[in-house]
Design a protein around this motif. Structure first.
Motif, PDB file in Angstrom:
ATOM      1  N   LEU A 159       0.936  -1.169   0.097  1.00 38.31           N
ATOM      2  CA  LEU A 159       0.004   0.061  -0.132  1.00 38.31           C
ATOM      3  C   LEU A 159       0.946   1.358  -0.036  1.00 38.31           C
ATOM      4  O   LEU A 159       2.153   0.952   0.419  1.00 38.31           O
ATOM      5  CB  LEU A 159      -0.889  -0.058   1.349  1.00 38.31           C
ATOM      6  CG  LEU A 159      -1.832  -1.177   1.348  1.00 38.31           C
ATOM      7  CD1 LEU A 159      -2.587  -0.838   2.561  1.00 38.31           C
ATOM      8  CD2 LEU A 159      -2.954  -1.085   0.272  1.00 38.31           C
ATOM      9  N   LEU A 160       0.523   2.529  -0.349  1.00 38.00           N
ATOM     10  CA  LEU A 160       1.311   3.638  -0.343  1.00 38.00           C
ATOM     11  C   LEU A 160       0.919   4.129   1.196  1.00 38.00           C
ATOM     12  O   LEU A 160       0.097   4.041   1.764  1.00 38.00           O
ATOM     13  CB  LEU A 160       0.550   4.670  -1.086  1.00 38.00           C
ATOM     14  CG  LEU A 160       0.841   4.223  -2.780  1.00 38.00           C
ATOM     15  CD1 LEU A 160       0.077   5.321  -3.407  1.00 38.00           C
ATOM     16  CD2 LEU A 160       2.199   4.109  -3.059  1.00 38.00           C
ATOM     17  N   THR A 161       2.179   4.780   1.854  1.00 39.16           N
ATOM     18  CA  THR A 161       1.870   5.347   2.962  1.00 39.16           C
ATOM     19  C   THR A 161       1.201   6.604   3.068  1.00 39.16           C
ATOM     20  O   THR A 161       1.050   7.382   1.764  1.00 39.16           O
ATOM     21  CB  THR A 161       3.239   5.408   3.559  1.00 39.16           C
ATOM     22  OG1 THR A 161       3.179   5.545   4.941  1.00 39.16           O
ATOM     23  CG2 THR A 161       4.224   6.508   3.158  1.00 39.16           C
ATOM     24  N   ARG A 162       0.862   7.131   4.140  1.00 42.94           N
ATOM     25  CA  ARG A 162       0.138   8.560   4.017  1.00 42.94           C
ATOM     26  C   ARG A 162       1.058   9.481   4.053  1.00 42.94           C
ATOM     27  O   ARG A 162       2.075   9.657   4.593  1.00 42.94           O
ATOM     28  CB  ARG A 162      -0.585   8.728   5.370  1.00 42.94           C
ATOM     29  CG  ARG A 162      -1.640   9.825   5.491  1.00 42.94           C
ATOM     30  CD  ARG A 162      -2.361   9.928   6.748  1.00 42.94           C
ATOM     31  NE  ARG A 162      -3.108   8.588   7.136  1.00 42.94           N
ATOM     32  CZ  ARG A 162      -4.191   8.022   6.348  1.00 42.94           C
ATOM     33  NH1 ARG A 162      -4.744   8.520   5.143  1.00 42.94           N
ATOM     34  NH2 ARG A 162      -4.519   6.989   6.760  1.00 42.94           N
ATOM     35  N   ALA A 163       0.809  10.445   3.055  1.00 41.39           N
ATOM     36  CA  ALA A 163       1.734  11.357   2.817  1.00 41.39           C
ATOM     37  C   ALA A 163       1.146  12.650   1.952  1.00 41.39           C
ATOM     38  O   ALA A 163       0.078  12.213   1.344  1.00 41.39           O
ATOM     39  CB  ALA A 163       2.862  11.176   1.839  1.00 41.39           C
ATOM     40  N   ILE A 164       1.676  13.774   1.797  1.00 42.92           N
ATOM     41  CA  ILE A 164       1.306  14.822   1.003  1.00 42.92           C
ATOM     42  C   ILE A 164       2.394  15.254   0.289  1.00 42.92           C
ATOM     43  O   ILE A 164       3.345  15.704   1.031  1.00 42.92           O
ATOM     44  CB  ILE A 164       0.553  15.964   1.885  1.00 42.92           C
ATOM     45  CG1 ILE A 164      -0.662  15.411   2.618  1.00 42.92           C
ATOM     46  CG2 ILE A 164       0.187  17.065   0.874  1.00 42.92           C
ATOM     47  CD1 ILE A 164      -1.338  16.464   3.663  1.00 42.92           C
ATOM     48  N   VAL A 165       2.366  15.656  -0.967  1.00 38.66           N
ATOM     49  CA  VAL A 165       3.368  16.186  -1.979  1.00 38.66           C
ATOM     50  C   VAL A 165       2.856  17.385  -2.742  1.00 38.66           C
ATOM     51  O   VAL A 165       1.657  17.105  -3.255  1.00 38.66           O
ATOM     52  CB  VAL A 165       4.009  14.949  -2.730  1.00 38.66           C
ATOM     53  CG1 VAL A 165       5.086  15.631  -3.648  1.00 38.66           C
ATOM     54  CG2 VAL A 165       4.448  13.592  -2.114  1.00 38.66           C
ATOM     55  N   ILE A 166       3.721  18.286  -2.724  1.00 34.96           N
ATOM     56  CA  ILE A 166       3.129  19.602  -3.403  1.00 34.96           C
ATOM     57  C   ILE A 166       4.249  19.690  -4.427  1.00 34.96           C
ATOM     58  O   ILE A 166       5.391  20.011  -3.975  1.00 34.96           O
ATOM     59  CB  ILE A 166       2.667  20.792  -2.515  1.00 34.96           C
ATOM     60  CG1 ILE A 166       1.566  20.344  -1.695  1.00 34.96           C
ATOM     61  CG2 ILE A 166       2.395  21.921  -3.350  1.00 34.96           C
ATOM     62  CD1 ILE A 166       1.367  21.518  -0.567  1.00 34.96           C
ATOM     63  N   ILE A 167       3.811  19.842  -5.798  1.00 37.34           N
ATOM     64  CA  ILE A 167       4.835  20.273  -6.689  1.00 37.34           C
ATOM     65  C   ILE A 167       4.236  21.493  -7.226  1.00 37.34           C
ATOM     66  O   ILE A 167       3.181  21.825  -7.786  1.00 37.34           O
ATOM     67  CB  ILE A 167       4.841  19.083  -7.833  1.00 37.34           C
ATOM     68  CG1 ILE A 167       4.962  17.673  -7.127  1.00 37.34           C
ATOM     69  CG2 ILE A 167       5.893  19.360  -8.982  1.00 37.34           C
ATOM     70  CD1 ILE A 167       4.364  16.519  -7.899  1.00 37.34           C
ATOM     71  N   ASP A 168       5.345  22.601  -7.403  1.00 36.17           N
ATOM     72  CA  ASP A 168       5.264  23.762  -8.156  1.00 36.17           C
ATOM     73  C   ASP A 168       4.802  23.963  -9.471  1.00 36.17           C
ATOM     74  O   ASP A 168       5.234  22.910 -10.184  1.00 36.17           O
ATOM     75  CB  ASP A 168       6.102  24.742  -7.364  1.00 36.17           C
ATOM     76  CG  ASP A 168       7.464  24.650  -7.869  1.00 36.17           C
ATOM     77  OD1 ASP A 168       7.541  24.019  -9.059  1.00 36.17           O
ATOM     78  OD2 ASP A 168       8.321  25.425  -7.410  1.00 36.17           O
ATOM     79  N   LYS A 169       4.753  24.746 -10.243  1.00 36.62           N
ATOM     80  CA  LYS A 169       4.400  25.003 -11.380  1.00 36.62           C
ATOM     81  C   LYS A 169       5.867  24.606 -12.309  1.00 36.62           C
ATOM     82  O   LYS A 169       5.684  24.262 -13.529  1.00 36.62           O
ATOM     83  CB  LYS A 169       3.960  26.286 -11.906  1.00 36.62           C
ATOM     84  CG  LYS A 169       2.597  26.797 -11.352  1.00 36.62           C
ATOM     85  CD  LYS A 169       2.374  28.008 -11.776  1.00 36.62           C
ATOM     86  CE  LYS A 169       0.778  28.352 -11.150  1.00 36.62           C
ATOM     87  NZ  LYS A 169       0.407  29.637 -11.241  1.00 36.62           N
TER      88      LYS A 169
END
Length: 167
Positions: free
Chosen positions: A130-140
């Motif tokens: 499974l994927l682990t819980r995370a947040i990734v933000i990628i800019d423009k």
């Protein structure tokens, strides 16, 4: 590549597979599936800020709440921001969940086929696939601006901090 000591599930340590990414890195390309089994890649969102909410399975209460929170928040973000939720859930389950929960602002995507996203971002749990819980933000520009890997998989991410990083 394997990493230990990063996450736990109900207190028990787990192993993450894949390449670790950090703030400032060029966001790795990946291909996942949309709810109609169509291929979706990072390059499909040019000139957008991409918020990726990563969940183990939408059939759990914390994942359910995480998706609903980002769906609600997405309505308040500018049109140059796209919000994705990536899990190992099957595309059919994602579609059913979204229809039942009224999810209309977040694109749910599945990494079940190749675990391409999980391996590219170092977020695949070896013991559970499974994927682990995370947040990734990628800019423009395609650079990772923010990443949070939640240390205890059953806990919530810091929504406020992630949403502040989008602005």
């Amino acid at each position: 590549m394997e990493r230990t000591g990063v996450i736990a599930f109900q207190g028990g340590g787990l192993t993450l597979l894949g390449t670790e990414v950090k703030v400032g890195d060029k966001a790795p390309e990946f291909t996942v599936l949309d709810n109609g089994l169509g291929a979706v890649s990072l390059k499909d969102f040019p000139d957008k800020t991409v918020v990726i909410s990563v969940t183990p399975s939408l059939d759990t209460p914390v994942c359910d709440m995480q998706l609903r929170k980002f769906n609600e928040s997405a309505a308040k973000l500018s049109t140059d921001v796209v919000v994705l939720n990536i899990s190992m859930d099957l595309p059919f389950a994602n579609a059913r969940f979204c229809a039942a929960a009224g999810i209309d602002r977040v694109k749910t995507l599945s990494d079940y086929k190749d675990a391409a996203f999980g391996m590219a971002y170092g977020l695949l749990i070896k013991e559970l696939r499974l994927l682990t819980r995370a947040i990734v933000i990628i800019d423009k520009t395609g650079t990772i601006k923010y990443i949070e890997i939640v240390p205890e998989v059953t806990n919530h991410p810091d929504y406020e901090k992630a949403l502040a990083a989008v602005k």
